[in-house]
Design an enzyme around this catalytic site. Structure first.
Site, mmCIF file in Angstrom:
data_model
loop_
_atom_site.group_PDB
_atom_site.id
_atom_site.type_symbol
_atom_site.label_atom_id
_atom_site.label_comp_id
_atom_site.label_asym_id
_atom_site.label_seq_id
_atom_site.Cartn_x
_atom_site.Cartn_y
_atom_site.Cartn_z
ATOM 1 N N ARG A 105 30.396 49.009 17.928
ATOM 2 C CA ARG A 105 30.164 50.283 17.237
ATOM 3 C C ARG A 105 31.433 50.604 16.472
ATOM 4 N NH1 ARG A 105 27.495 55.638 19.581
ATOM 5 N NH2 ARG A 105 25.766 54.322 18.951
ATOM 6 N N HIS A 132 22.139 51.366 11.760
ATOM 7 C CA HIS A 132 22.001 51.481 13.211
ATOM 8 C C HIS A 132 20.741 50.709 13.632
ATOM 9 C CE1 HIS A 132 22.633 52.786 17.167
ATOM 10 N NE2 HIS A 132 22.388 54.077 17.076
ATOM 11 N N GLN A 135 18.836 51.077 17.094
ATOM 12 C CA GLN A 135 18.059 52.307 17.261
ATOM 13 C C GLN A 135 16.692 52.183 16.584
ATOM 14 O OE1 GLN A 135 18.939 55.312 19.017
ATOM 15 N NE2 GLN A 135 16.728 55.498 18.758
ATOM 16 N N ASP A 228 17.668 63.273 12.138
ATOM 17 C CA ASP A 228 18.946 62.886 12.747
ATOM 18 C C ASP A 228 19.909 64.031 12.481
ATOM 19 O OD1 ASP A 228 21.133 61.470 13.784
ATOM 20 O OD2 ASP A 228 21.422 60.250 11.982
ATOM 21 N N CYS A 268 17.021 60.148 17.245
ATOM 22 C CA CYS A 268 17.840 59.101 17.879
ATOM 23 C C CYS A 268 18.813 59.680 18.902
ATOM 24 C CB CYS A 268 18.582 58.315 16.811
ATOM 25 S SG CYS A 268 19.606 59.339 15.742
ATOM 26 N N ARG A 296 16.048 51.720 23.973
ATOM 27 C CA ARG A 296 17.271 51.057 23.495
ATOM 28 C C ARG A 296 17.597 49.855 24.393
ATOM 29 N NH1 ARG A 296 21.210 53.881 20.687
ATOM 30 N NH2 ARG A 296 22.357 51.921 20.824
HETATM 31 N N1 NVA Z 1 23.912 59.438 12.138
HETATM 32 C C1 NVA Z 1 24.355 59.554 13.526
HETATM 33 C C2 NVA Z 1 23.578 58.582 14.359
HETATM 34 C C3 NVA Z 1 23.449 58.950 15.773
HETATM 35 C C4 NVA Z 1 22.794 57.879 16.639
HETATM 36 C C5 NVA Z 1 25.834 59.245 13.587
HETATM 37 O O1 NVA Z 1 26.291 58.315 12.926
HETATM 38 O O2 NVA Z 1 26.565 59.929 14.307
#
Ligand code: NVA
Length: 321
Positions: A105, A132, A135, A228, A268, A296
């Site tokens: 990540r 992502h 997800q 989101d 998500c 997930r």
């Molecule tokens: N767009 C959000 C995704 C969360 C899973 C982020 O990048 O924080």
């Protein structure tokens, strides 16, 4: 016959439509029989690195890797300082000698591309600024469980579509043959190159991609509606401005009323009730958010097992990264 090569999962379209379907079918089987597939028996180690805050990702990868028979080596990005203390390329070479796969990540997609180019083992994107893909696989599994086959169904995403989730949804939905509709302010539409790629994919899968600025137009008749956070990790300084811009895109009951009467609601997580979604909708009967969060683990196990099988084939024929 094609030569097996080392494969990575860095963005949704690293899988073909058929491969995405295979991975999702494997995930569904793994959900039924969590300990039946053990490619990490040994235990072999998978490095799970987090440069950004994480809960679901860390927990679901750790649990999933254990169920695959392996050991999750959790690496705190703040300590590792990848790209600052040591280059991404050197880190990749070091971790690739310790781990059977690397999950990362991080921020810009170019970082994970560099990791994959030098690790010599499969690399999985567990969220970057741009994508992502784990997800969206979880969301496709969840939609399939609730709606049946998703090809030909309509999926709507409202809110900040210029972020990782917006990009991954248009690609993953197109790969699955869905009609993907985005409702976002013009300045927060998904990247044009990603939309062009998703449109090209949709031509071959029978899906489609539409970008709207009117959230009601995006949601009209949809079988599934997702949103989101308006303030992704890294955009915190813009919080006040974003709350003003995105307010008309809040997923509330009035907006959801434009969808199919049986439409399901996805998020998500983490969710901010009263901002991008009302508590009434998020905690309401159409919400499938806890299934998404659980799924997930199942899809990530399937991705790892699929990538490890390809890595073994590539190693057997002498094909490296
Ligand atoms: N767009 C959000 C995704 C969360 C899973 C982020 O990048 O924080």
């Amino acid at each position: 016959m094609t030569t097996p090569t080392l494969r990575h999962f860095l963005r949704d379209d690293d899988l073909s439509p058929a491969e995405q379907a295979d991975v999702l079918a494997l995930a569904a089987k793994m959900k039924q029989h969590p300990f039946a597939v053990r490619p990490l028996e040994g235990p072999r180690t998978v490095a799970v690195i987090s440069d950004k805050p994480t809960l679901r990702t860390q927990a679901s990868f750790a649990a999933g890797i254990a169920e695959l028979g392996g050991y999750p080596m959790m690496v705190d990005g703040k300590l590792a300082q990848i790209g600052t203390r040591e280059s991404v390329e050197d880190t990749a070479r070091v971790l690739g000698r310790q781990a059977a796969a690397i999950v990362w990540r991080t921020g810009d997609q170019s970082r994970i591309d560099a990791m994959a180019a030098h690790a010599g083992v499969p690399v999985v994107n567990s969220l970057t600024d741009q994508f992502h893909p784990c997800q969206t696989l979880a969301d496709l599994l969840t939609m399939t469980e609730r709606l049946g086959p998703v090809a030909g169904r309509t999926f709507a995403f409202v809110g900040d579509a210029a972020c990782n989730m917006g990009h991954s949804y248009v690609l993953a939905g197109a790969l699955a043959g869905m009609h993907v509709r985005v409702g976002a302010p013009a300045a927060y539409a998904p990247d044009a190159a990603v939309v062009a790629r998703a449109t090209e994919i949709a031509r071959s899968t029978g899906g489609s991609v539409e970008i709207h600025t009117d959230p009601a137009a995006a949601v009209a008749g949809a079988d599934a509606v997702a949103t989101d956070t308006w303030v992704s990790r890294g955009a915190e300084a813009e919080a006040a401005e974003r709350e003003r811009i995105f307010r008309p895109y809040q997923l509330d009951r009035a907006l959801l009323d434009h969808a199919d009467p049986d439409a399901i609601v996805l998020h998500c997580l983490p969710a901010y009730r009263g901002k991008e979604v009302t508590a009434e909708v998020l905690d309401g009967p159409r919400s499938v958010i806890w299934d998404q969060a659980e799924n997930r683990r199942h899809v990530q196990k399937a991705v790892l097992a699929w990538l490890l099988a390809h890595a073994a084939d590539a190693a057997a024929t002498g094909e490296g990264a």
